[in-house]
Design an enzyme around this catalytic site. Structure first.
Site, PDB file in Angstrom:
ATOM      1  N   LYS A   1     -72.634  19.083  42.784  1.00 32.68           N
ATOM      2  CA  LYS A   1     -73.610  18.017  42.971  1.00 32.68           C
ATOM      3  C   LYS A   1     -73.131  16.927  43.936  1.00 32.68           C
ATOM      4  CE  LYS A   1     -76.756  18.671  39.286  1.00 32.68           C
ATOM      5  NZ  LYS A   1     -76.088  19.592  38.333  1.00 32.68           N
TER       6      LYS A   1
ATOM      7  N   GLU B   1     -82.320  10.027  39.506  1.00 32.04           N
ATOM      8  CA  GLU B   1     -82.647  10.489  38.167  1.00 32.04           C
ATOM      9  C   GLU B   1     -81.469  11.306  37.656  1.00 32.04           C
ATOM     10  OE1 GLU B   1     -83.302  12.284  40.784  1.00 32.04           O
ATOM     11  OE2 GLU B   1     -82.542  14.231  40.138  1.00 32.04           O
TER      12      GLU B   1
ATOM     13  N   SER C   1     -70.399  26.894  40.040  1.00 30.29           N
ATOM     14  CA  SER C   1     -71.050  25.612  40.344  1.00 30.29           C
ATOM     15  C   SER C   1     -70.324  24.422  39.741  1.00 30.29           C
ATOM     16  CB  SER C   1     -72.506  25.638  39.882  1.00 30.29           C
ATOM     17  OG  SER C   1     -72.592  25.931  38.502  1.00 30.29           O
TER      18      SER C   1
HETATM   19  C1  LIG Z   1     -76.782  20.611  37.702  1.00 33.54           C
HETATM   20  C2  LIG Z   1     -75.967  21.831  37.612  1.00 33.54           C
HETATM   21  C3  LIG Z   1     -76.527  23.121  37.861  1.00 33.54           C
HETATM   22  C4  LIG Z   1     -77.988  23.341  38.124  1.00 33.54           C
HETATM   23  O1  LIG Z   1     -78.514  22.695  39.248  1.00 33.54           O
HETATM   24  P1  LIG Z   1     -78.920  23.485  40.554  1.00 33.54           P
HETATM   25  O2  LIG Z   1     -79.669  22.480  41.345  1.00 33.54           O
HETATM   26  O3  LIG Z   1     -79.753  24.651  40.160  1.00 33.54           O
HETATM   27  O4  LIG Z   1     -77.664  23.913  41.206  1.00 33.54           O
HETATM   28  C5  LIG Z   1     -75.687  24.214  37.830  1.00 33.54           C
HETATM   29  N1  LIG Z   1     -74.370  24.095  37.548  1.00 33.54           N
HETATM   30  C6  LIG Z   1     -73.804  22.900  37.295  1.00 33.54           C
HETATM   31  C7  LIG Z   1     -72.350  22.841  36.993  1.00 33.54           C
HETATM   32  C8  LIG Z   1     -74.573  21.732  37.323  1.00 33.54           C
HETATM   33  O5  LIG Z   1     -74.003  20.538  37.066  1.00 33.54           O
END
Ligand SMILES: *Cc1c(COP(=O)(O)O)cnc(C)c1O
Length: 408
Positions: free
Chosen positions: A105, A127, A393
């Site tokens: 993020k 948000e 992610s």
């Molecule tokens: C917020 C988040 C997601 C999901 O958000 P996307 O916009 O679909 O990437 C996935 N993995 C983690 C670790 C997150 O914090």
């Protein structure tokens, strides 16, 4: 070729040629900008700002320096030999869990915060649902020197108290949202209202590849650093492209960031994993592309979980970050053309994958990310001997409380 296949092929060719979004902010039939009259001016100014700055040489240099020296990029591409042996596959992990604040993020947050500074605004609003985007926004705003207000549903504030504290320490004001569903959906509505009430002095820092144009484009461009690095790294380290790239999909920002630089490589299968929750019934999951239908939410025409009366459905996922009833419009097009495939894995499969990843690779990944591991594992079982790239992610420290509740 049948007419339908021919049409899909034309759309894929247009995707490869970089034709999307078009001048209307559309990705084939999806995307666009469905906003009330009061927001048109703000969106138009943002669009002008994006085309003025995003490819500007000095802005790029500034962003790249922040990504390198503050975020910690490039993130590594790690081989995962023990998982690979178990799965009968060659597994590679793109490590966004090692980026500052522990997830992808921050790539988007720092990029938009720098843009906000260029646009000369006085404050940033954002948000947040689980708090991850709020934390990234608070950190990025502190870094560039802009006041930050984070709108968060009051239900989420109770569920995610530690992240509320982190945001406050990073200098943000956290504003409870008591309207609507009192979670992420209401928080987005409230942030937009705040933006519109003062559109020249305020910048709205949206956290995923959703919303009206230009947000899905802006967020994709900022997150594509993931896929660009991974593309080069896997060629350098593995000697070639992967057979498949797998990522989890909430709004779709980490997935589009990983996928986008691979779209032209037709041999690379793109696999997006949605949250199957604990069933396929209404309110039991948040698998928008698997179970949804087209509709408009938060300014974009995309796939959506809503009933016959257009009422948005309740959603569920064990991972708060995947718990959203919409999805980015570019994913809707990738799904419609078949260039990417989207599947759902349920809460239990995600938990199993998380435990396996801990045990065999020494990585406690986020519950969201665990959905990608579960999908990759399923793929490996059906397709032996493949080279698999997984988008990690984020890291899972934030999920320890949820994990405790589920380990008995
Ligand atoms: C917020 C988040 C997601 C999901 O958000 P996307 O916009 O679909 O990437 C996935 N993995 C983690 C670790 C997150 O914090």
């Amino acid at each position: 070729m049948s007419k339908q296949i021919e049409q899909k092929e034309q759309l894929i060719q247009a995707l490869i040629a970089g034709d999307y979004p078009d001048s209307q902010g559309r990705y084939g039939p999806f995307g666009g900008r469905y906003v009330p009259e009061t927001l048109v001016g703000a969106f138009t100014r943002l669009e002008q700002g994006v085309s003025r700055w995003l490819d500007d040489t000095k802005f790029r240099a500034e962003l790249n320096a922040e990504l390198r020296h503050w975020v910690g990029r490039p993130t590594p591409l790690s081989p995962a030999p023990r998982l690979g042996e178990r799965w009968g596959a060659e597994v590679w992990l793109k490590r966004e869990d090692l980026a500052h604040t522990g997830a992808h993020k921050i790539n988007n947050a720092i990029g938009q915060a720098l843009l906000a500074r260029r646009l000369g605004v006085q404050r940033v609003v954002a948000e947040t649902g689980a708090g991850q985007h709020g934390v990234a926004s608070a950190a990025a705003c502190a870094r560039v020197g802009l006041p930050c207000e984070v709108y968060m549903g009051e239900i989420d504030m109770t569920r995610q108290a530690p992240n509320v504290d982190r945001m406050k320490r990073l200098g943000a004001r956290v504003v409870p949202v008591t309207s609507g569903d009192r979670t992420l959906r209401a928080a987005i509505d409230e942030s937009m209202r705040e933006w519109v009430s003062n559109p020249t002095d305020t910048y709205y820092l949206l956290g995923s590849a959703v919303g009206g144009h230009p947000y899905p484009y802006l967020v994709r461009e900022l997150q594509s650093v993931i896929g660009r690095e991974a593309h080069q790294q896997i060629i350098d380290q593995a000697g070639g492209l992967p057979d498949v790239a797998v990522a989890c999909v909430g709004g779709g920002s980490n997935a589009i960031g990983l996928f986008h630089p691979f779209i032209a490589d037709r041999s690379v299968k793109l696999l997006g994993m949605e949250a199957g929750g604990h069933g396929s019934g209404l309110g039991e999951h948040s698998a928008t592309l698997v179970h949804g239908r087209p509709g408009v939410l938060h300014g974009t025409y995309s796939m959506l979980l809503h009933d016959d009366d257009g009422q948005i459905q309740e959603t569920h996922s064990i991972s708060a970050g995947l718990d959203y009833p919409g999805v980015g419009p570019e994913h809707a097009l990738l799904a419609a053309t078949g260039r990417a495939t989207y599947l759902a894995v349920d809460d239990n499969a995600a938990l199993d994958a998380l435990n396996e990843c801990c045990e065999y690779e020494g990585l406690l990944v986020a519950l969201e990310t665990a959905h990608a591991f579960a999908g990759a594992r399923e793929y490996a079982m059906k397709n032996p001997g493949k080279r698999i790239l997984i988008g990690v992610s984020g890291r899972g420290d934030k999920d320890l409380n949820t994990l405790l509740e589920h380990s008995s």
